[in-house]
Design a protein around this motif. Structure first.
Motif, PDB file in Angstrom:
ATOM      1  N   GLU A   1       0.812  -1.209   0.000  1.00 44.85           N
ATOM      2  CA  GLU A   1       0.000   0.000   0.000  1.00 44.85           C
ATOM      3  C   GLU A   1       0.846   1.260   0.000  1.00 44.85           C
ATOM      4  O   GLU A   1       0.592   2.191  -0.731  1.00 44.85           O
ATOM      5  CB  GLU A   1      -0.947   0.008   1.205  1.00 44.85           C
ATOM      6  CG  GLU A   1      -1.978  -1.100   1.129  1.00 44.85           C
ATOM      7  CD  GLU A   1      -3.343  -0.598   0.701  1.00 44.85           C
ATOM      8  OE1 GLU A   1      -3.572   0.615   0.766  1.00 44.85           O
ATOM      9  OE2 GLU A   1      -4.175  -1.415   0.288  1.00 44.85           O
ATOM     10  N   LYS A   2       1.863   1.278   0.834  1.00 44.34           N
ATOM     11  CA  LYS A   2       2.698   2.470   0.854  1.00 44.34           C
ATOM     12  C   LYS A   2       3.788   2.321  -0.197  1.00 44.34           C
ATOM     13  O   LYS A   2       4.441   1.288  -0.254  1.00 44.34           O
ATOM     14  CB  LYS A   2       3.343   2.619   2.240  1.00 44.34           C
ATOM     15  CG  LYS A   2       2.655   3.666   3.086  1.00 44.34           C
ATOM     16  CD  LYS A   2       3.443   3.877   4.366  1.00 44.34           C
ATOM     17  CE  LYS A   2       2.512   3.950   5.553  1.00 44.34           C
ATOM     18  NZ  LYS A   2       3.174   3.643   6.799  1.00 44.34           N
ATOM     19  N   PRO A   3       3.977   3.345  -1.020  1.00 47.32           N
ATOM     20  CA  PRO A   3       4.967   3.209  -2.071  1.00 47.32           C
ATOM     21  C   PRO A   3       6.361   2.931  -1.504  1.00 47.32           C
ATOM     22  O   PRO A   3       6.973   1.921  -1.804  1.00 47.32           O
ATOM     23  CB  PRO A   3       4.918   4.554  -2.793  1.00 47.32           C
ATOM     24  CG  PRO A   3       4.025   5.454  -2.015  1.00 47.32           C
ATOM     25  CD  PRO A   3       3.295   4.627  -1.022  1.00 47.32           C
ATOM     26  N   VAL A   4       6.853   3.774  -0.690  1.00 47.76           N
ATOM     27  CA  VAL A   4       8.167   3.564  -0.105  1.00 47.76           C
ATOM     28  C   VAL A   4       8.078   3.907   1.375  1.00 47.76           C
ATOM     29  O   VAL A   4       7.514   4.907   1.751  1.00 47.76           O
ATOM     30  CB  VAL A   4       9.227   4.482  -0.751  1.00 47.76           C
ATOM     31  CG1 VAL A   4      10.598   4.194  -0.177  1.00 47.76           C
ATOM     32  CG2 VAL A   4       9.238   4.305  -2.255  1.00 47.76           C
ATOM     33  N   ALA A   5       8.611   3.019   2.196  1.00 42.37           N
ATOM     34  CA  ALA A   5       8.622   3.339   3.623  1.00 42.37           C
ATOM     35  C   ALA A   5       9.720   4.377   3.861  1.00 42.37           C
ATOM     36  O   ALA A   5      10.895   4.060   3.886  1.00 42.37           O
ATOM     37  CB  ALA A   5       8.886   2.072   4.423  1.00 42.37           C
TER      38      ALA A   5
ATOM     39  N   GLY B   1      -1.637  -3.992  24.904  1.00 43.76           N
ATOM     40  CA  GLY B   1      -2.154  -3.635  23.584  1.00 43.76           C
ATOM     41  C   GLY B   1      -3.446  -4.370  23.285  1.00 43.76           C
ATOM     42  O   GLY B   1      -4.408  -3.795  22.792  1.00 43.76           O
TER      43      GLY B   1
ATOM     44  N   GLY C   1      -0.681  -0.330  26.969  1.00 43.84           N
ATOM     45  CA  GLY C   1       0.088  -0.581  25.762  1.00 43.84           C
ATOM     46  C   GLY C   1       0.953   0.557  25.258  1.00 43.84           C
ATOM     47  O   GLY C   1       1.770   0.351  24.383  1.00 43.84           O
ATOM     48  N   VAL C   2       0.759   1.746  25.783  1.00 45.53           N
ATOM     49  CA  VAL C   2       1.496   2.894  25.261  1.00 45.53           C
ATOM     50  C   VAL C   2       2.105   3.693  26.405  1.00 45.53           C
ATOM     51  O   VAL C   2       1.421   3.978  27.396  1.00 45.53           O
ATOM     52  CB  VAL C   2       0.570   3.818  24.440  1.00 45.53           C
ATOM     53  CG1 VAL C   2       1.330   5.045  23.957  1.00 45.53           C
ATOM     54  CG2 VAL C   2      -0.031   3.070  23.266  1.00 45.53           C
TER      55      VAL C   2
ATOM     56  N   ALA D   1      -3.765   8.007  15.434  1.00 48.30           N
ATOM     57  CA  ALA D   1      -2.478   7.320  15.536  1.00 48.30           C
ATOM     58  C   ALA D   1      -1.687   7.462  14.247  1.00 48.30           C
ATOM     59  O   ALA D   1      -2.215   7.299  13.160  1.00 48.30           O
ATOM     60  CB  ALA D   1      -2.711   5.844  15.838  1.00 48.30           C
ATOM     61  N   GLY D   2      -0.423   7.795  14.370  1.00 43.95           N
ATOM     62  CA  GLY D   2       0.436   7.877  13.207  1.00 43.95           C
ATOM     63  C   GLY D   2       0.419   9.225  12.520  1.00 43.95           C
ATOM     64  O   GLY D   2       1.207   9.490  11.637  1.00 43.95           O
ATOM     65  N   VAL D   3      -0.496  10.073  12.925  1.00 45.15           N
ATOM     66  CA  VAL D   3      -0.549  11.397  12.317  1.00 45.15           C
ATOM     67  C   VAL D   3       0.397  12.311  13.084  1.00 45.15           C
ATOM     68  O   VAL D   3       0.436  12.275  14.309  1.00 45.15           O
ATOM     69  CB  VAL D   3      -1.985  11.955  12.387  1.00 45.15           C
ATOM     70  CG1 VAL D   3      -2.064  13.346  11.807  1.00 45.15           C
ATOM     71  CG2 VAL D   3      -2.921  11.016  11.660  1.00 45.15           C
TER      72      VAL D   3
END
Ligand code: ATP
Ligand code: MG
Lengths: 510, 349
Positions: free
Chosen positions: B13-17, B207, B275-276, B328-330
């Motif tokens: 899905e993601k072109p390049v990590a 988690g 979990g965090v 998350a991740g933003v």
């Protein structure tokens, strides 16, 4: 030489008064891939859970390499060399890919992790399986297909002697599946392990398995080398003789003609979003079933999520009923009669402790209430009607978490339909649904469009499904969609796949 | 090379990590700590002295220890309400042992063992009887605080072994011993969480308990361990408090300690949902609380204000945590922007 690796005999499992497995026998041979099929709720997942130590059986014996075993926990089964990918995605979202791959089998000395070694191994395994990841990503940020691959990689890399896979391919696309089939066959042979795969897609079963076992209502109804059974025989053992005959007799879907189509209810022009959508244009008209096809990563799911207000729109315009449409939340979309069924069952947010009926009526209570007081009877009757129509098997009066995976999926479809959508967005609608019901659901979706005038947009990785259920198909490539339509009646799966791979830009909708 | 990358990206899905240097999650709270500290320093010259800095840390050490233990418990999605009462009981226990002639280092070791055992008991009840941790530790809180009073008849016990004072009042290289103990414990805890199998399994349990169990994680071990760590930290806190006063009070630790220690962990980014979170964060949170308490002391603000201020800080931290989870991740900037947008405070222009 295929020796008997694992022999299960007389496995019985009861939940309360319901017996789910009635003395099931299963023999797994090393070096073989064993297919396990059966209708939704037949007991396949339960059987695997018993073998993986996740559920305690009420009777029966399990022999591993001839020695009787009984597992008190999944940890015990893992220690005995049994690896399992369970039906529901069960990666830990707060951990990284590498941490997940090595969970409970970390490379360490004296309890201290060797992170470097794990990172390198993970990167190698990921690359070998076509995943372009570093391993340091948090799983929460990854799409479903990648998560499913990661779980499979984790199980295969465990050096297990028995590998159990419960519907491992539901989120994968053709290329990934082909590669997996290849890998499974190779691993079985080279490492001499016994592999079980549960799958509703029979072509996959026939492609990968040496032996097939079918369960029906918790009993083995077929157990034979794959070479000795026909496709029809397997279908029959899954859904019963009569049903199979009916399925055969069923006329292929009549596709609506492109001519008399009402004006679109939902339009998008040049829509882009920060993560993965670049330039999408499409028209969706009432009464049509439109397919959306593309490779994994082309942004299909993201588009549906954007239309449903789950992700923000960056640029471009969307219009619904000729008014600007920019939903800020799913609630806003629902108010406009736009309904979405996600490919992630968990993300669909059913309440596990509510029964299926209550889950289905939850979003439509207002319709059945008068001054805040709910006419429960009326609401429930309607829900039960749809649940039966979609052939949910299992106790719809018990907590929904107890339904089998495929039956949960049916209940979620029912919930969506009960909301009387005018625009219905379906992401992998028949994920995990058995062959018998699948055709039923396709017919149901078509009738929603034809009779109730619902505009349906369907995403599926299965080309055959799109061709069966859709009037026309549009193609997505790398976040772009021109909106150009291809008539389903004139397509076949190969053409569809070729279209998705083609890189020449198509003319864009005006 | 290029071609290969493209072929792969068509199935992923993601072109390049992209490799991107990310700010640690604790950056925000560290910034807040610095700002608060600078403001206090600007308002009072006394705040700026090194000796005040050490007093501040000394006063914060026990809360820091409790926060450390609480971090472990929060990480598996639990909570330990018994730590304050544990301080009271363990303080009394160590005093009584010494009063009965046990040489103080041995008394300390026995008390640490007792604290750990208390935690193990909490963990066992939670794990085997499936009672929610809130209820279990609430009950043990009651039991421990009562026991402390019952054993002593609500009287304080004075300590006659002068050597014991070293733990509460000693200095090594000018630094108070409690601060050193906290630092050592924090480093050990940080290493345990980030470098060991057990640490990874603690995060996994928090988690998603069921997923962790299915993956083969021994959640019984992780559960009992985290409560044991919390018990150990609390008993250490009880010993330090007693050593500072050289008197065993059956009511030490029953004040704001519990609230402040949970607050410290949460402010530092340890999620109440499990979990965090990291030890670093919890320690920054503890220092922030110590700075606020100390600063208000130095400025002669009534101590009645303390809980209010800390309460507000916790609220801000938790709101922030919730937003962070939802997105998350933003990146942080994005989160802030969406915070503003949803509350109609978007800047124009
Ligand atoms: N925890 C539970 N409590 C009660 N009943 C359960 C529970 N788990 C499963 N069942 C029931 O056991 C039966 C078999 O479920 P199972 O998940 O094994 O089916 P399956 O063959 O895997 O179906 P699917 O193809 O839909 O995944 C179903 O009728 C289900 O409702
Ligand atoms: Mg199943």
């Amino acid at each position: 030489m295929a020796e008997e690796r694992l022999v299960a005999q007389g496995i019985v499992k009861r939940y309360g008064s319901a017996t789910v497995l009635h003395g099931v026998a299963l023999t797994l041979r090393s070096g073989e891939v064993h297919g396990l099929v059966g209708h939704n709720g037949a007991g396949k997942s339960t059987l695997l859970k018993v073998l993986a130590g996740a559920v305690a059986p009420d009777g029966g014996t399990i022999l591993l390499d001839g020695r009787p075993v009984s597992f008190a926990s999944p940890a015990a089964a893992t220690a005995a060399g049994i690896a399992c990918v369970f039906q529901e995605l069960s990666l830990l979202e707060n951990l990284t890919v590498t941490q997940n791959l090595f969970l409970a089998r970390e490379i360490a000395s004296a309890g201290i992790l060797d992170k470097q070694a794990m990172r390198e191994t993970a990167r190698r395994e990921l690359a070998a399986n076509g995943l372009n990841l570093t391993g340091d990503e948090k799983v929460a940020n990854l799409p479903v297909a990648q998560r499913q691959m990661i779980e499979i990689i984790g199980a295969l890399a465990r050096n297990a002697r028995v590998i159990l896979l419960d519907e491992p391919t539901t989120a994968l696309e053709r290329g990934q599946i082909d590669r997996l089939v290849e890998t499974l066959r190779r691993i079985a042979r080279e490492r001499d392990v016994a592999i079980v795969i549960v799958d509703h897609k029979l072509d996959e079963i026939f492609a990968v398995c040496d032996h097939v076992t079918a369960l029906m209502d918790g009993r083995v109804v077929l157990d034979a080398p794959i070479a000795t059974v026909s496709h029809e025989a397997v279908v029959e053992s899954i859904i019963g003789q009569q049903e199979a005959a009916r399925l055969q007799a069923q006329a292929p879907a009549v596709h609506a003609t492109a001519a008399a189509k009402p004006s679109p209810i939902l339009t998008a022009r040049g829509v882009g979003a920060p993560r993965g959508l670049r330039d999408v244009s499409l028209d969706l008209a009432p009464g049509e079933v439109l397919g959306l096809y593309g490779l994994a990563g082309s942004g299909r799911s993201r588009l549906l999520r954007t239309l449903y207000g789950l992700e923000p729109v960056g640029h471009g315009t969307m219009r619904l009923r000729d008014r600007p449409y920019r939903p800020q939340s799913p609630r806003a979309a629902m108010r406009e009669a736009v309904v979405f069924v996600s490919e992630e069952r968990k993300a669909n947010g059913f309440i596990p402790d509510f029964d299926a009926i209550r889950n289905c009526t939850l979003p439509v209570l207002r319709r059945h209430a008068w001054g805040g007081v709910i006419r429960r009877q009326e609401a429930e009757q309607e829900a039960i009607g749809v649940l039966e129509r979609l052939r949910v098997r299992g106790d719809i009066h018990a907590p929904m978490s107890r339904l089998s995976g495929g039956n949960q999926q049916k209940a979620l479809l029912a919930k969506a339909v009960l909301q009387r959508p005018q625009v219905l967005l379906l992401d992998e609608p028949t994920k995990g649904i058995d062959v018998g019901t699948k055709a039923e659901i396709h017919a149901f979706i078509r009738s929603l469009a034809a009779q109730s005038g619902v505009a349906v947009l369907v995403v599926s990785t299965e080309e055959e499904e799109l061709l069966a259920v859709c009037d026309e198909v549009i193609i997505m490539q790398r976040g772009r969609c021109s909106g150009r339509r291809h008539e389903a009646a004139r397509l076949d799966s190969t053409t569809l796949r070729r279209l998705a791979l083609e890189t020449t830009p198509e003319p864009v909708l005006a | 090379m290029m071609k290969e990358g493209q072929a792969v990206s068509s199935v992923t899905e993601k072109p390049v990590a992209r490799k991107r240097w990310k700010l640690p999650d604790e950056t925000g709270i560290l910034g807040m700590l610095i700002v608060v500290f600078v403001i206090f320093c600007a308002m009072s010259p006394n705040m700026r002295t090194l000796s005040n800095g050490l007093v501040l840390l000394l006063n914060g050490a026990v809360i820091g220890l409790l926060a450390l233990g609480q971090t472990f418990v929060l990480l598996i999605g639990g909570i330990d309400l018994s730590t304050g009462a544990n301080i009271a009981f363990m303080g009394v226990l160590v005093s009584l042992l010494m009063a009965h002639g046990v040489f103080w280092p041995l008394a300390v070791l026995l008390t640490l063992a007792a604290g750990t055992l208390m935690g193990v008991v909490n963990g066992i009840i939670i794990q085997y009887f499936r009672v929610p941790p809130f209820i279990v530790t609430f009950s043990t809180m009651g039991v421990m605080s009562s026991l402390a009073l019952i054993i002593t008849g609500a009287n304080s016990i004075s300590i006659t072994q002068p050597g014991f004072a070293f733990i509460g009042q000693g200095l090594v290289g000018g630094v108070p011993v409690p601060v050193l103990i906290l630092a050592a414990m924090a480093i050990l805890a940080g290493l345990l969480l980030s470098k060991t199998i057990l640490g990874t399994h603690i995060y996994a349990t928090g988690g998603n308990r069921e997923a962790a169990r299915l993956a083969g994680v021994n959640i019984t071990t992780t559960t009992i361990t985290v409560y044991a760590v919390s018990g150990l930290c609390a008993s250490l806190g009880g010993i330090i408090d007693t050593g500072r006063l050289m008197v065993g009070f059956p009511t030490t630790g029953l004040g704001d300690e519990l609230f402040f220690s949970i607050a410290a962990a949460v402010i530092g980014g340890v999620s109440l949902f499990g979990g965090v979170g990291r030890v670093q964060g919890a320690m920054i949170g503890a220092v922030l609380i110590a700075v606020v308490s100390d600063g208000m002391n130095v400025l002669n603000v009534s101590s009645y204000w303390q809980s209010l201020v800390i309460g507000v800080i916790v609220l801000i931290a938790v709101i922030f945590d919730t937003y962070r989870r939802r997105s998350a991740g933003v990146p942080l900037s994005e989160t802030l922007r969406s915070l503003l947008r949803t509350h109609g405070m978007r800047r124009t222009g």
